[in-house]
Write an enzyme that holds these catalytic residues in place. Structure first.
Site, PDB file in Angstrom:
ATOM      1  N   GLU A  14       7.317  -7.980 -17.627  1.00 40.47           N
ATOM      2  CA  GLU A  14       8.648  -8.583 -17.672  1.00 40.47           C
ATOM      3  C   GLU A  14       8.585 -10.097 -17.861  1.00 40.47           C
ATOM      4  OE1 GLU A  14      11.846  -7.427 -17.532  1.00 40.47           O
ATOM      5  OE2 GLU A  14      11.194  -5.338 -17.644  1.00 40.47           O
TER       6      GLU A  14
ATOM      7  N   HIS B 289       4.229   1.373 -15.847  1.00 42.90           N
ATOM      8  CA  HIS B 289       3.379   2.523 -15.545  1.00 42.90           C
ATOM      9  C   HIS B 289       4.079   3.368 -14.486  1.00 42.90           C
ATOM     10  CE1 HIS B 289       2.226  -1.101 -13.371  1.00 42.90           C
ATOM     11  NE2 HIS B 289       1.859  -0.351 -12.340  1.00 42.90           N
TER      12      HIS B 289
ATOM     13  N   GLN C  45       3.923   3.102  -5.120  1.00 46.25           N
ATOM     14  CA  GLN C  45       3.267   3.963  -6.110  1.00 46.25           C
ATOM     15  C   GLN C  45       1.838   3.491  -6.394  1.00 46.25           C
ATOM     16  OE1 GLN C  45       4.620   5.307 -10.444  1.00 46.25           O
ATOM     17  NE2 GLN C  45       3.879   3.205 -10.491  1.00 46.25           N
TER      18      GLN C  45
ATOM     19  N   SER D 269       3.397  -8.940 -14.254  1.00 45.60           N
ATOM     20  CA  SER D 269       4.288  -7.965 -14.892  1.00 45.60           C
ATOM     21  C   SER D 269       4.563  -8.302 -16.350  1.00 45.60           C
ATOM     22  CB  SER D 269       5.616  -7.929 -14.125  1.00 45.60           C
ATOM     23  OG  SER D 269       6.594  -7.189 -14.824  1.00 45.60           O
TER      24      SER D 269
ATOM     25  N   ALA E  24       2.510  -6.044  -3.297  1.00 46.18           N
ATOM     26  CA  ALA E  24       3.826  -6.056  -2.661  1.00 46.18           C
ATOM     27  C   ALA E  24       4.778  -7.000  -3.391  1.00 46.18           C
ATOM     28  CB  ALA E  24       3.697  -6.471  -1.198  1.00 46.18           C
ATOM     29  N   ALA E  25       6.033  -6.571  -3.517  1.00 44.75           N
ATOM     30  CA  ALA E  25       7.049  -7.392  -4.183  1.00 44.75           C
ATOM     31  C   ALA E  25       8.411  -6.737  -4.040  1.00 44.75           C
ATOM     32  CB  ALA E  25       6.719  -7.560  -5.673  1.00 44.75           C
ATOM     33  N   GLN E  26       9.447  -7.518  -4.269  1.00 45.00           N
ATOM     34  CA  GLN E  26      10.766  -6.945  -4.559  1.00 45.00           C
ATOM     35  C   GLN E  26      10.683  -6.673  -6.051  1.00 45.00           C
ATOM     36  OE1 GLN E  26      13.654  -5.485  -5.786  1.00 45.00           O
ATOM     37  NE2 GLN E  26      14.087  -7.533  -6.572  1.00 45.00           N
TER      38      GLN E  26
ATOM     39  N   TYR F 134      13.427 -11.624 -11.159  1.00 43.57           N
ATOM     40  CA  TYR F 134      12.157 -10.944 -10.890  1.00 43.57           C
ATOM     41  C   TYR F 134      11.056 -11.490 -11.783  1.00 43.57           C
ATOM     42  CZ  TYR F 134       8.568  -7.309 -11.240  1.00 43.57           C
ATOM     43  OH  TYR F 134       7.372  -6.647 -11.277  1.00 43.57           O
TER      44      TYR F 134
ATOM     45  N   TYR G  96      16.007 -13.725  -2.232  1.00 44.72           N
ATOM     46  CA  TYR G  96      15.051 -12.848  -1.572  1.00 44.72           C
ATOM     47  C   TYR G  96      13.910 -12.487  -2.525  1.00 44.72           C
ATOM     48  CZ  TYR G  96      13.103  -8.696   0.682  1.00 44.72           C
ATOM     49  OH  TYR G  96      12.247  -7.782   1.243  1.00 44.72           O
TER      50      TYR G  96
ATOM     51  N   ILE H 194       0.819  -1.220   0.000  1.00 38.57           N
ATOM     52  CA  ILE H 194       0.000   0.000   0.000  1.00 38.57           C
ATOM     53  C   ILE H 194       0.848   1.264   0.000  1.00 38.57           C
ATOM     54  CG2 ILE H 194      -0.214   0.170   2.528  1.00 38.57           C
ATOM     55  CD1 ILE H 194      -3.166   1.005   2.042  1.00 38.57           C
ATOM     56  N   THR H 195       2.079   1.196   0.491  1.00 37.32           N
ATOM     57  CA  THR H 195       2.921   2.397   0.547  1.00 37.32           C
ATOM     58  C   THR H 195       3.666   2.650  -0.758  1.00 37.32           C
ATOM     59  OG1 THR H 195       4.776   1.144   1.491  1.00 37.32           O
ATOM     60  CG2 THR H 195       3.240   2.184   3.033  1.00 37.32           C
TER      61      THR H 195
END
Length: 348
Positions: free
Chosen positions: A133, A184, A13, A131, A87-89, A154, A101, A10-11
């Site tokens: 990617e 985006h 973009q 994604s 949420a993700a790396q 990733y 990780y 949530i924190t």
């Protein structure tokens, strides 16, 4: 009854824009944040209300998607109607440096969320932030039927989450969807991502705070859009009668060099005087060209992006110029006011 949404990431973009959208639609929004010794809620501080207030519709909970027990507790106690797993790396280049990780957070984190929803026994709708990617070296344009060819840890982790979402949808009859969003961006983009790195450097060069900008592969081409428009698609995906997967993008691709040229020219700078190449920013495996085939999302949602690549760069440069203590050139601000005169997001 008021709908409840739970947002991981949530924190970030997307999380911040999605929170604004859901609040504007009357949702009660819950977000998972990690405990830190410094405040990390800057992107949502402007909409946060003390939870003791009767006006409060946004609530934050400490947790981590690496902690299955805590995820289970949060889902059990909140009883959300919708879960948006953002949420993700999420940094592609960094994933080569910390692949384990990345797999644990970006891949297995999705397992923990889906298992928590399944075990809850509730009819919770689930959105997985997949994604572009994942397409990797697949020839453009890429659609929902294009074969995946991931080129980074990733992308591999995201692909695991993509297939797991489909597996839980088919195996457990869950309303689980993938939103395959192409790049985006916005003024809230993290400062280590190439778009924001470029626009922030332009502002800092004008302000005399730096002179050089170090980049990697200038030839990589991406489909870049405006993040606030994309969170509308996230919400729309979970409002359908049946769960499905959707590709979202602008349908255009532009190189990193084009982005550099656009940003520097807008600010009246000569990019070749300031941009330098640093091999450390090259990836072990490159993704050359990503372009979204958006026929499906346009047909079903009647969705068409309003912000072009050129608009996006101006919006981001204007925002970073203000952040550097300079007056914005203003064209980006005019674009936002013209194309979104009564929208829920503010000019950053």
């Amino acid at each position: 009854m008021t709908k409840k949404a739970l947002i991981t990431g949530i924190t970030g973009q997307d999380g911040s824009y999605l929170t604004e959208l859901l609040l504007s639609k009357g949702y009660e929004v819950h977000g998972i944040i990690r405990r830190a010794s410094t405040f990390n809620t800057g992107r949502i501080d402007h909409i946060y209300v003390d939870p003791h207030s009767k006006r409060a519709k946004l609530f934050l909970h400490y947790g981590d998607i690496s902690d299955a027990e805590q995820i289970n507790n949060i889902v059990f106690n909140i009883e959300p109607d919708e879960v948006y797993h953002l949420a993700a790396q999420s940094h592609v280049r960094v994933s080569f440096d910390i692949p384990e990780y990345t797999g644990n957070i970006t891949g297995l984190g999705t397992t923990r969320i889906l298992e928590s929803i399944r075990r809850s026994g509730r009819s919770i709708k689930f959105y997985q932030a997949s994604s572009s990617e994942m397409f990797g070296s697949a020839l453009p344009p890429q659609s929902e039927t294009t074969g995946f060819q991931p080129q980074s840890p990733y992308a591999c982790a995201k692909l695991y989450s993509y297939w797991l979402t489909k597996n839980y949808r088919d195996g457990y009859n869950m309303f689980a969807c993938n939103g395959i969003l192409f790049n985006h961006e916005s003024p809230r983009r993290g400062e280590t991502f190439v778009t924001r790195k470029i626009t922030r450097a332009v502002a800092d060069i004008l302000a005399g705070k730096q002179d050089s900008l170090y980049l990697g592969n200038l030839n990589a081409k991406r489909d870049w859009g405006y993040a606030p428009e994309y969170v509308e698609v996230m919400w729309s995906i979970l409002q359908q009668d049946k769960p499905d997967d959707y590709v979202t993008g602008t349908g255009e691709s532009h190189s990193v060099q084009e982005l550099v040229e656009e940003a520097f020219n807008y600010a009246g700078l000569k990019w070749k005087r300031h941009v330098k190449i640093d091999p450390r920013y090259f990836r072990p495996k490159e993704v050359n060209n990503l372009v979204a085939d958006t026929k499906k999302v346009k047909k079903i949602f009647k969705w068409h992006p309003k912000i072009t690549f050129h608009d996006l760069v101006k919006i981001m440069v204007d925002a970073d110029m203000r952040a550097s203590g300079l007056g914005a050139i203003g064209e980006g601000d005019k674009i936002l006011r013209k194309k979104f005169p009564r929208r829920w997001w503010k000019v950053d």
